[in-house]
Design an enzyme around this catalytic site. Sequence first.
Site, short mmCIF file in Angstrom:
data_model
loop_
_atom_site.label_atom_id
_atom_site.label_comp_id
_atom_site.label_asym_id
_atom_site.label_seq_id
_atom_site.Cartn_x
_atom_site.Cartn_y
_atom_site.Cartn_z
N GLU A 1 -20.35 -1.79 -24.23
CA GLU A 1 -20.63 -0.41 -23.94
C GLU A 1 -21.17 0.33 -25.26
O GLU A 1 -20.66 0.06 -26.32
CB GLU A 1 -19.48 0.42 -23.34
CG GLU A 1 -19.05 -0.07 -22.01
CD GLU A 1 -17.89 0.54 -21.67
OE1 GLU A 1 -17.50 0.70 -20.39
OE2 GLU A 1 -17.10 1.43 -22.36
N ARG B 1 -0.94 2.75 -11.69
CA ARG B 1 0.52 2.64 -11.87
C ARG B 1 0.83 3.86 -12.53
O ARG B 1 -0.19 5.00 -12.77
CB ARG B 1 0.99 1.66 -12.86
CG ARG B 1 0.28 1.63 -14.17
CD ARG B 1 0.87 0.90 -15.43
NE ARG B 1 0.21 0.72 -16.48
CZ ARG B 1 -0.20 1.58 -17.21
NH1 ARG B 1 0.18 2.73 -17.34
NH2 ARG B 1 -0.81 1.35 -18.39
N LYS C 1 -12.22 -4.84 -16.11
CA LYS C 1 -13.03 -3.50 -16.46
C LYS C 1 -14.58 -3.79 -15.88
O LYS C 1 -15.17 -2.83 -15.72
CB LYS C 1 -13.07 -3.67 -17.81
CG LYS C 1 -11.79 -3.00 -18.26
CD LYS C 1 -11.86 -2.57 -19.87
CE LYS C 1 -10.63 -1.78 -20.60
NZ LYS C 1 -9.45 -2.57 -20.36
#
Length: 665
Positions: A203, A295, A119
């Site tokens: 964040e 995916r 991430k």
Amino acid sequence: MTKRFDKVLVANRGEIAVRVIRGAKRLGYRTVAVYSDADADALHVLEADEAVHIGPGPAKDSYLAIDKIIAAARTSGAQAIHPGYGFLSEREAFAQAVQDAGLVFIGPDPASIEAMGNKSASKIRMIEAGVPCVPGYQGNDQSDETLVAESKKIGLPVMIKAAAGGGGRGMRLVHDAAALLENIRSARSEAENAFGSGQLLIEKAVLDARHVEIQVFGDRHGNVIHLGERDCSVQRRNQKVVEEAPSPAVDETLRARMGAAAVAAARAVNYVGAGTVEFMLARDGAFYFLEMNTRLQVEHPVTELVYGIDLVEWQLRVAQGEVLPMSQDEVLARRRGWAIEVRLCAEDPLQNYLPQTGTVLAWRPASGVGIRVDSYLQQGQRISPYYDSMQAKLIAWGEDRDTARTRLLHALDDTTLLGVVSNKAYLRRILAHEAFAGGDFSTGFIGQHFPTQTIAAMQPTPRHYALAAVALYMDEAFALAAAHDLAPEFIGWHSSHESPADYRLKWRDQTHDLEVLVHDGHVFTIVISGQTLVIDVVRNLAHEFHYICDGVQGKARTARDGNRMWLDAEGEVYCYEDVTLAPVEAASAGSDGRLLAHSDGKLVAVHVQVGDTVAKGQTLAVLEAMKMEFQLSLPVAGKVIAVGAQAGQQVKNRQLLVQVEPQTD
């Protein structure tokens, strides 16, 4: 040059393996399934042209064993591997191993998976590509002091995230500066256990936001397009429960902006195949990059229904080196109607969503206009503790959102799953809730509208108990009639005056006494908790009866398992135990000092040994079932006198783990 193939191995199990196998077969490909000991008779094995055994039940020894998957492809002669989702689908090492073996990986290149797998690294790349990102810290200095300082600099509340993670693990929302250090350490520990990496990023928490994701698709000819958005805001513990396309909060202008950002994200990593770029959408219309899933997604069917395409077919065509079947404008011109999906899981909302195992006594999926059910369930199969709790996806399409919603509600009512506790009734409540029906909600929907006390109120009514008594009576009466070759009109016949039968039914720790009087073999007068109910059975079928109560005709579906009766009626599913002739029960579970496994699973840890003194409520062992960990304790204090299992051992439901001699006051 892309290598052509005509035989595909699906490196997965469950409903996604069935879906991919069926999709590939429709296109003329031969298919190969892989299976563990636990899945020897699974539907994906039966559906495939060939199947290869790859090891014991635990995923690490079978579905996560890269060498075994590659060997299965070589043994079967498959030239391509489709990873499905979960398991190895987002492992760079797996994609690389497939390519190194001279096989085609039906998905993105290893470099693309690696670029989006972390991430922190992916966020840095997205910022460079001009994709909107949440303000935060994603640096290499991972000391507690730096993370605390950066959190305060960003401004509380903040979201702590595992850089290598997903599925809600290693995530913490922190509002109070005093709680930062504790949550950072907790998130790091959870991330290390789940992903092998304790790297975190911080964040700014965007509160009351929606979770909106964009389906993207790329080919090897430089084309990348998007196929609109999906709204996945109804979540529990950061795991999706309900998904829909399009989003009630996205208009054409916002769709174009979010779609362009998602395409830019995909281009930044030279993406090929199906992928999803996830965003947080704030109330003011601002959106921020969350992550990219490299995916096919669980919720891909809603996109397929709205755009009238087959994403697995596209994956196969792109993997063969073909150009994308449609341009961006052609895809967007196909958007029609609305689709909503729910995940039917073997879990118990009343026990903090505890995963459930057991034997499927009855499985009948819904059907009809606009209804699609993706599942792998079969009647009589055993749901094991080794894999995810999701058993099926129910999807409904409609010309508008409310048509799709009401069709899905009806589909849930018309779907029968008995023998294992599921979240079916819980899903129905979500779809019927006025906030969901109105379309104005955020990722806080479940926490706001389905708090613990609301879930605790999901208990059977006296009327449901009464229907269970009818089910037991009818089941026993028809069994007696069959055994003695009696005509149906003799069921319930008495040679003397009618007299009531007494029933005692137990649901969990609640027991109710019922007085049941039968007239003419089909009219039941039932007294329970001071109420009198009249239930007229107008039609009795195999494992189903139709009845009239209070002037309205309803249906009840049943499954008998010894003294237990499963009943699906009036939107609720409960299992009752007939304890009419049972002896008086002992004290509550655990009060005798015996700690029993509450599910089949793997014992992750045992924190005590013989001779230890333990406190009431102290964690004695940790059990892992269906990818979740549970802290096990006893309601008594005392001294440990026996330990029945060790860490790393697979245990059965109700197996003795620890024996404590209760402390006497």
